[in-house]
Design a protein around this motif. Structure first.
Motif, PDB file in Angstrom:
ATOM      1  N   MET A 116     -14.659 -12.448 -10.010  1.00  0.00           N
ATOM      2  CA  MET A 116     -14.239 -11.745 -11.202  1.00  0.00           C
ATOM      3  C   MET A 116     -15.386 -10.901 -11.752  1.00  0.00           C
ATOM      4  SD  MET A 116     -11.662 -12.569 -13.723  1.00  0.00           S
ATOM      5  CE  MET A 116     -11.373 -11.919 -15.264  1.00  0.00           C
ATOM      6  N   LYS A 144     -17.887  -9.797 -10.044  1.00  0.00           N
ATOM      7  CA  LYS A 144     -18.166  -8.737  -9.083  1.00  0.00           C
ATOM      8  C   LYS A 144     -17.228  -7.549  -9.282  1.00  0.00           C
ATOM      9  CE  LYS A 144     -20.266  -9.716  -4.724  1.00  0.00           C
ATOM     10  NZ  LYS A 144     -20.155 -10.260  -3.416  1.00  0.00           N
ATOM     11  N   ASN A 145     -15.955  -7.807  -9.526  1.00  0.00           N
ATOM     12  CA  ASN A 145     -14.972  -6.740  -9.738  1.00  0.00           C
ATOM     13  C   ASN A 145     -15.294  -5.938 -10.993  1.00  0.00           C
ATOM     14  OD1 ASN A 145     -13.424  -7.047  -7.513  1.00  0.00           O
ATOM     15  ND2 ASN A 145     -11.828  -8.267  -8.491  1.00  0.00           N
ATOM     16  N   LYS A 146     -15.674  -6.635 -12.060  1.00  0.00           N
ATOM     17  CA  LYS A 146     -16.008  -5.955 -13.312  1.00  0.00           C
ATOM     18  C   LYS A 146     -17.242  -5.087 -13.118  1.00  0.00           C
ATOM     19  CE  LYS A 146     -16.091  -6.976 -18.174  1.00  0.00           C
ATOM     20  NZ  LYS A 146     -16.130  -7.993 -19.197  1.00  0.00           N
ATOM     21  N   LEU A 155     -18.327  -3.824 -10.235  1.00  0.00           N
ATOM     22  CA  LEU A 155     -17.957  -2.729  -9.338  1.00  0.00           C
ATOM     23  C   LEU A 155     -17.194  -1.646 -10.108  1.00  0.00           C
ATOM     24  CD1 LEU A 155     -18.012  -1.770  -6.402  1.00  0.00           C
ATOM     25  CD2 LEU A 155     -15.863  -2.958  -6.060  1.00  0.00           C
ATOM     26  N   THR A 156     -16.297  -2.030 -10.970  1.00  0.00           N
ATOM     27  CA  THR A 156     -15.546  -1.078 -11.776  1.00  0.00           C
ATOM     28  C   THR A 156     -16.477  -0.305 -12.705  1.00  0.00           C
ATOM     29  OG1 THR A 156     -13.647  -2.581 -11.734  1.00  0.00           O
ATOM     30  CG2 THR A 156     -13.613  -0.832 -13.368  1.00  0.00           C
ATOM     31  N   THR A 157     -17.403  -0.988 -13.338  1.00  0.00           N
ATOM     32  CA  THR A 157     -18.369  -0.345 -14.235  1.00  0.00           C
ATOM     33  C   THR A 157     -19.237   0.647 -13.464  1.00  0.00           C
ATOM     34  OG1 THR A 157     -18.426  -2.356 -15.580  1.00  0.00           O
ATOM     35  CG2 THR A 157     -20.181  -0.761 -15.938  1.00  0.00           C
TER      36      THR A 157
END
Length: 142
Positions: free
Chosen positions: A1, A3-5, A7-9
Motif C-alpha cells: 500500500m 509502495k503504491n502511494k 509510486l503515484t506521488t
C-alpha cells in the motif's frame, strides 16, 4: 500500500515537472520568434541606411539614366562598412545599369528586378552584414 502511494506521488511529480518544462519551452519559443519578426522602426532603418547620390550613366542603348538610391542594411556595423564601400557600390550600380535598356526598367517589375539584383550583388561584397532593401529615391531616363 505504501509502495503504491509512493509510486503515484512520484508519477504526479514527474508529470508536473514535464508539464512545466513543456510550458517553459513553448513560452521561450514564442517570445523568441515574436521579437525576431518585429520590423525595425523608421529610426533604425534610417540609422542602418546609406544614401547613394544621383548617378548619371549610359544604358545599354543610346539612352542614359539619372538614378539615386537608399540602401538599407541589417545593422549599423554593416551601414558603416557600406558607407566605406561607396566606390564599389557605385561601380556595381553602373555595371548593372550598363546591361539594361529602358524597356528592362519599365514598370514596377523592371525596377523590382533592378533592386533585387543590386541587393544581391552589393551584399556579396559585404563582410559585416548585408543589404536588406534597396530603395530608388529618384529616377529619370532620357
Amino acid at each position: 500500500m505504501m509502495k503504491n502511494k509512493m509510486l503515484t506521488t512520484m508519477m504526479i511529480i514527474l508529470l508536473v515537472i514535464l508539464l512545466a518544462g513543456a510550458v517553459a519551452i513553448i513560452v521561450i519559443y514564442k517570445l523568441d520568434h515574436s521579437s525576431a519578426n518585429k520590423a525595425p522602426s523608421i529610426d533604425e532603418v534610417v540609422k542602418q541606411s546609406v544614401d547613394v547620390p544621383e548617378i548619371t550613366t549610359n544604358l545599354k542603348s543610346n539612352n542614359f539614366i539619372k538614378i539615386s538610391f537608399k540602401l538599407e542594411t541589417n545593422s549599423t556595423k554593416a551601414q558603416k562598412e557600406l558607407a566605406k564601400r561607396d566606390f564599389q557600390v557605385k561601380n556595381i550600380i553602373i555595371d548593372q545599369l550598363s546591361e539594361l535598356s529602358p524597356n528592362d526598367l519599365q514598370g514596377q517589375s523592371g525596377k523590382d528586378k533592378l533592386r533585387m539584383d543590386l541587393k544581391d550583388a552589393i551584399s556579396k561584397i559585404m563582410q559585416d552584414g548585408k543589404v536588406v532593401n534597396v530603395y530608388i529615391t529618384s529616377y529619370v531616363i532620357q
